[in-house]
Design a protein around this motif. Structure first.
Motif, PDB file in Angstrom:
ATOM      1  N   TYR A  37       0.828  -1.207   0.000  1.00 46.09           N
ATOM      2  CA  TYR A  37       0.000   0.000   0.000  1.00 46.09           C
ATOM      3  C   TYR A  37       0.862   1.256   0.000  1.00 46.09           C
ATOM      4  N   ARG A  38       1.950   1.222   0.764  1.00 43.91           N
ATOM      5  CA  ARG A  38       2.806   2.397   0.841  1.00 43.91           C
ATOM      6  C   ARG A  38       3.477   2.675  -0.496  1.00 43.91           C
ATOM      7  N   VAL A  39       3.951   1.651  -1.172  1.00 40.26           N
ATOM      8  CA  VAL A  39       4.584   1.845  -2.478  1.00 40.26           C
ATOM      9  C   VAL A  39       3.571   2.443  -3.460  1.00 40.26           C
ATOM     10  N   LEU A  40       2.357   1.927  -3.436  1.00 41.27           N
ATOM     11  CA  LEU A  40       1.311   2.464  -4.304  1.00 41.27           C
ATOM     12  C   LEU A  40       1.026   3.929  -3.971  1.00 41.27           C
ATOM     13  N   TRP A  41       0.842   4.223  -2.686  1.00 38.48           N
ATOM     14  CA  TRP A  41       0.551   5.588  -2.229  1.00 38.48           C
ATOM     15  C   TRP A  41       1.696   6.535  -2.561  1.00 38.48           C
ATOM     16  N   MET A  42       2.920   6.110  -2.299  1.00 40.58           N
ATOM     17  CA  MET A  42       4.072   6.960  -2.587  1.00 40.58           C
ATOM     18  C   MET A  42       4.209   7.201  -4.095  1.00 40.58           C
ATOM     19  N   GLY A  43       3.934   6.174  -4.893  1.00 42.47           N
ATOM     20  CA  GLY A  43       3.985   6.351  -6.347  1.00 42.47           C
ATOM     21  C   GLY A  43       2.969   7.374  -6.825  1.00 42.47           C
ATOM     22  N   LEU A  44       1.764   7.316  -6.268  1.00 38.04           N
ATOM     23  CA  LEU A  44       0.740   8.302  -6.644  1.00 38.04           C
ATOM     24  C   LEU A  44       1.136   9.709  -6.206  1.00 38.04           C
ATOM     25  N   LEU A  45       1.681   9.832  -4.999  1.00 34.93           N
ATOM     26  CA  LEU A  45       2.137  11.150  -4.541  1.00 34.93           C
ATOM     27  C   LEU A  45       3.284  11.665  -5.394  1.00 34.93           C
ATOM     28  N   TRP A  46       4.215  10.792  -5.722  1.00 39.36           N
ATOM     29  CA  TRP A  46       5.364  11.191  -6.534  1.00 39.36           C
ATOM     30  C   TRP A  46       4.914  11.673  -7.907  1.00 39.36           C
ATOM     31  N   ARG A  47       3.990  10.940  -8.491  1.00 37.54           N
ATOM     32  CA  ARG A  47       3.471  11.330  -9.808  1.00 37.54           C
ATOM     33  C   ARG A  47       2.773  12.689  -9.737  1.00 37.54           C
ATOM     34  N   THR A  48       2.018  12.916  -8.679  1.00 32.67           N
ATOM     35  CA  THR A  48       1.342  14.199  -8.488  1.00 32.67           C
ATOM     36  C   THR A  48       2.352  15.320  -8.297  1.00 32.67           C
ATOM     37  N   ALA A  49       3.382  15.068  -7.479  1.00 34.67           N
ATOM     38  CA  ALA A  49       4.389  16.097  -7.198  1.00 34.67           C
ATOM     39  C   ALA A  49       5.139  16.502  -8.463  1.00 34.67           C
ATOM     40  N   ARG A  50       5.399  15.564  -9.337  1.00 35.09           N
ATOM     41  CA  ARG A  50       6.121  15.874 -10.580  1.00 35.09           C
ATOM     42  C   ARG A  50       5.339  16.837 -11.460  1.00 35.09           C
ATOM     43  N   LYS A  51       4.027  16.828 -11.362  1.00 38.63           N
ATOM     44  CA  LYS A  51       3.191  17.689 -12.207  1.00 38.63           C
ATOM     45  C   LYS A  51       3.024  19.098 -11.626  1.00 38.63           C
ATOM     46  N   LEU A  52       3.402  19.290 -10.360  1.00 37.88           N
ATOM     47  CA  LEU A  52       3.250  20.593  -9.708  1.00 37.88           C
ATOM     48  C   LEU A  52       4.417  21.509 -10.065  1.00 37.88           C
ATOM     49  N   PRO A  53       4.197  22.831  -9.994  1.00 36.33           N
ATOM     50  CA  PRO A  53       5.307  23.764 -10.248  1.00 36.33           C
ATOM     51  C   PRO A  53       6.451  23.550  -9.255  1.00 36.33           C
ATOM     52  N   GLN A  54       7.658  23.851  -9.681  1.00 38.07           N
ATOM     53  CA  GLN A  54       8.859  23.655  -8.855  1.00 38.07           C
ATOM     54  C   GLN A  54       8.764  24.380  -7.522  1.00 38.07           C
ATOM     55  N   GLU A  55       8.168  25.541  -7.480  1.00 34.53           N
ATOM     56  CA  GLU A  55       8.092  26.351  -6.260  1.00 34.53           C
ATOM     57  C   GLU A  55       6.790  26.142  -5.478  1.00 34.53           C
ATOM     58  N   SER A  56       6.142  25.029  -5.640  1.00 36.30           N
ATOM     59  CA  SER A  56       4.861  24.766  -4.991  1.00 36.30           C
ATOM     60  C   SER A  56       5.042  24.299  -3.542  1.00 36.30           C
ATOM     61  N   LEU A  57       4.293  24.914  -2.633  1.00 34.81           N
ATOM     62  CA  LEU A  57       4.318  24.469  -1.237  1.00 34.81           C
ATOM     63  C   LEU A  57       3.738  23.066  -1.095  1.00 34.81           C
ATOM     64  N   VAL A  58       2.776  22.733  -1.925  1.00 35.51           N
ATOM     65  CA  VAL A  58       2.201  21.380  -1.898  1.00 35.51           C
ATOM     66  C   VAL A  58       3.275  20.367  -2.278  1.00 35.51           C
ATOM     67  N   ARG A  59       4.062  20.701  -3.281  1.00 37.33           N
ATOM     68  CA  ARG A  59       5.161  19.812  -3.694  1.00 37.33           C
ATOM     69  C   ARG A  59       6.167  19.640  -2.560  1.00 37.33           C
ATOM     70  N   ASP A  60       6.511  20.727  -1.889  1.00 36.93           N
ATOM     71  CA  ASP A  60       7.421  20.642  -0.746  1.00 36.93           C
ATOM     72  C   ASP A  60       6.830  19.767   0.361  1.00 36.93           C
ATOM     73  N   GLY A  61       5.525  19.926   0.594  1.00 37.52           N
ATOM     74  CA  GLY A  61       4.861  19.104   1.607  1.00 37.52           C
ATOM     75  C   GLY A  61       4.890  17.622   1.254  1.00 37.52           C
ATOM     76  N   ILE A  62       4.707  17.307  -0.016  1.00 36.87           N
ATOM     77  CA  ILE A  62       4.764  15.907  -0.458  1.00 36.87           C
ATOM     78  C   ILE A  62       6.169  15.352  -0.259  1.00 36.87           C
ATOM     79  N   HIS A  63       7.182  16.124  -0.586  1.00 38.55           N
ATOM     80  CA  HIS A  63       8.563  15.666  -0.386  1.00 38.55           C
ATOM     81  C   HIS A  63       8.837  15.433   1.092  1.00 38.55           C
ATOM     82  N   TYR A  64       8.377  16.321   1.954  1.00 34.27           N
ATOM     83  CA  TYR A  64       8.561  16.138   3.394  1.00 34.27           C
ATOM     84  C   TYR A  64       7.866  14.853   3.846  1.00 34.27           C
ATOM     85  N   TYR A  65       6.663  14.647   3.371  1.00 34.11           N
ATOM     86  CA  TYR A  65       5.901  13.462   3.734  1.00 34.11           C
ATOM     87  C   TYR A  65       6.615  12.186   3.294  1.00 34.11           C
TER      88      TYR A  65
END
Length: 128
Positions: free
Chosen positions: A81-109
């Motif tokens: 489940y974690r690999v699946l969840w992390m893959g979905l988050l990673w894919r979402t983060a890649r689509k966000l702008p480089q300076e996005s706070l949401v992207r930073d939050g995903i990386h922290y998570y």
């Protein structure tokens, strides 16, 4: 993402399940066995550390069903489940702008070590 998965993998290999450190997965395992045998999974159950009950909602209980049904340590299901969840988050983060706070939050998570050891925080210590 790889770090997170490797840490959980190492935890599964090096730290066997014990109710004296964390009982969540063992309680879920016993409750699934009761349910499979057409018994009430929320009844009091006797485990190695004493009498306990199933305190978790059915969604948590049945999220462990695939690993339990296959006879695996329930943490292998968590890893899947974690690999699946992390893959979905990673894919979402890649689509966000480089300076996005949401992207930073995903990386922290994704890099938060608490995710890896939240049920293995209670290591036994002996004093001689």
């Amino acid at each position: 993402m790889l770090f997170n998965g490797l840490m959980l993998f190492a935890s599964i290999i090096h730290f066997p399940l014990t109710g004296f450190r964390s009982d969540m997965l063992l309680v879920n395992q016993q409750a699934l066995q009761l349910w499979w045998n057409h018994q009430e999974p929320y009844q009091p159950m006797q485990l190695a550390w004493g009498l306990t009950g199933m305190p978790y909602f059915p969604g948590i209980l049945f999220s462990h069903f695939p690993a339990w049904f296959l006879g695996l340590d329930l943490r292998w299901g968590q890893l899947a489940y974690r690999v699946l969840w992390m893959g979905l988050l990673w894919r979402t983060a890649r689509k966000l702008p480089q300076e996005s706070l949401v992207r930073d939050g995903i990386h922290y998570y994704l890099l938060n070590p608490y995710l890896n050891f939240r049920h293995d925080l209670y290591f036994e210590m002996s004093v001689s």
